[in-house]
Enzyme design. Structure first.
Site, short mmCIF file in Angstrom:
data_model
loop_
_atom_site.label_atom_id
_atom_site.label_comp_id
_atom_site.label_asym_id
_atom_site.label_seq_id
_atom_site.Cartn_x
_atom_site.Cartn_y
_atom_site.Cartn_z
N GLY A 1 39.84 40.12 36.86
CA GLY A 1 39.52 39.89 38.33
C GLY A 1 38.62 40.54 38.88
O GLY A 1 38.15 41.69 38.10
N GLN B 1 33.81 45.86 44.85
CA GLN B 1 33.28 46.26 43.54
C GLN B 1 31.93 46.11 42.93
O GLN B 1 31.44 46.33 42.13
CB GLN B 1 34.41 45.59 42.39
CG GLN B 1 35.88 46.26 42.57
CD GLN B 1 36.62 45.65 41.35
OE1 GLN B 1 37.06 44.42 41.27
NE2 GLN B 1 36.71 46.35 40.18
N CYS C 1 40.91 48.91 35.21
CA CYS C 1 40.07 48.52 36.39
C CYS C 1 38.58 48.53 35.95
O CYS C 1 38.10 49.48 35.37
CB CYS C 1 40.19 49.40 37.83
SG CYS C 1 39.01 48.80 39.13
N LEU C 2 37.85 47.44 36.24
CA LEU C 2 36.21 47.50 35.92
C LEU C 2 35.54 48.66 36.48
O LEU C 2 34.44 48.92 36.12
CB LEU C 2 35.55 46.21 36.18
CG LEU C 2 36.02 44.96 35.32
CD1 LEU C 2 35.52 43.75 35.92
CD2 LEU C 2 35.64 45.13 33.94
N HIS D 1 46.37 43.75 42.24
CA HIS D 1 45.45 44.81 42.27
C HIS D 1 44.08 44.44 43.06
O HIS D 1 43.54 45.25 43.56
CB HIS D 1 44.90 44.76 40.93
CG HIS D 1 43.91 45.67 40.31
ND1 HIS D 1 44.21 46.53 39.10
CD2 HIS D 1 42.65 45.81 40.32
CE1 HIS D 1 43.09 47.19 39.15
NE2 HIS D 1 42.19 46.61 39.72
N GLU D 2 43.81 43.17 42.93
CA GLU D 2 42.35 42.84 43.76
C GLU D 2 42.68 42.91 45.28
O GLU D 2 41.48 43.29 45.76
CB GLU D 2 41.80 41.28 43.18
CG GLU D 2 41.81 41.22 41.55
CD GLU D 2 40.70 42.25 41.18
OE1 GLU D 2 39.87 42.80 41.71
OE2 GLU D 2 40.92 42.62 39.94
N HIS E 1 42.12 46.24 46.42
CA HIS E 1 40.79 46.51 46.49
C HIS E 1 40.12 46.35 47.82
O HIS E 1 39.48 47.27 48.43
CB HIS E 1 39.82 45.85 45.61
CG HIS E 1 39.80 46.58 44.09
ND1 HIS E 1 39.20 47.73 43.85
CD2 HIS E 1 40.07 46.05 43.02
CE1 HIS E 1 39.15 48.07 42.61
NE2 HIS E 1 39.82 46.84 41.96
ZN ZN Z 1 40.08 47.07 40.06
#
Ligand code: ZN
Length: 150
Positions: A46, A51, A88-89, A130-131, A134
């Site tokens: 995701g 991000q 998380c990226l 999670h997304e 963000h």
């Molecule tokens: Zn993330």
């Protein structure tokens, strides 16, 4: 194919509330496509627009069941609880246990501007939450326990 640079924790944009998309323009479509390329390139499940440095309420998710594109997503239902490790990226090398709803229902616009609803369980439910966090400037480490290096 265009891959964006993923911004990492410490960048202020990750802590801002992202702005709603008022109209789906060609730029929004391009953002969706480049975000998907970026997510697949980074082997993530995701990615949210903040991000990649864009303050818009846009998310892409693929937990292995195909690409989901979400514009202005909202969680409209939750059920149960589930605790799992996640990462998380934007926070590479860190994992932690986060308690989230086990099942969520999400309403969002698709790229044609149609309102759609999605029901996710397990990893997909986790990815939705999670997304969408963000988009509120919330990172998983804010909620995580047993944080450790991977
Ligand atoms: Zn993330």
């Amino acid at each position: 194919m265009a891959v964006y640079k993923i911004v990492e924790m410490g960048e202020p944009i990750l802590r801002e509330k992202a702005r709603p998309v008022p109209r789906i323009t060609p730029n929004v479509i391009k953002l969706l496509e480049n975000m998907a390329d970026t997510m697949y390139d980074a082997r993530g499940v995701g990615l949210a627009a903040p991000q990649v440095g864009v303050s818009k309420r846009v998310v892409v998710i693929d937990t292995g069941e195909g690409l989901i594109e979400l514009i202005n997503p909202e969680i409209i239902g939750k059920e149960g609880l589930d605790t799992e490790y996640e990462g998380c990226l934007s926070i590479p090398g860190i994992t932690g246990e986060v308690q989230r709803a086990a099942m969520v229902k999400v309403r969002a616009l698709d790229r044609e501007g149609r309102e759609k609803e999605y029901v996710g369980e397990g990893l997909l439910a986790r990815a939705f939450q999670h997304e969408i966090d963000h988009l509120e400037g919330i990172l998983f480490v804010d909620k995580a326990q047993n944080i450790k290096k991977t």
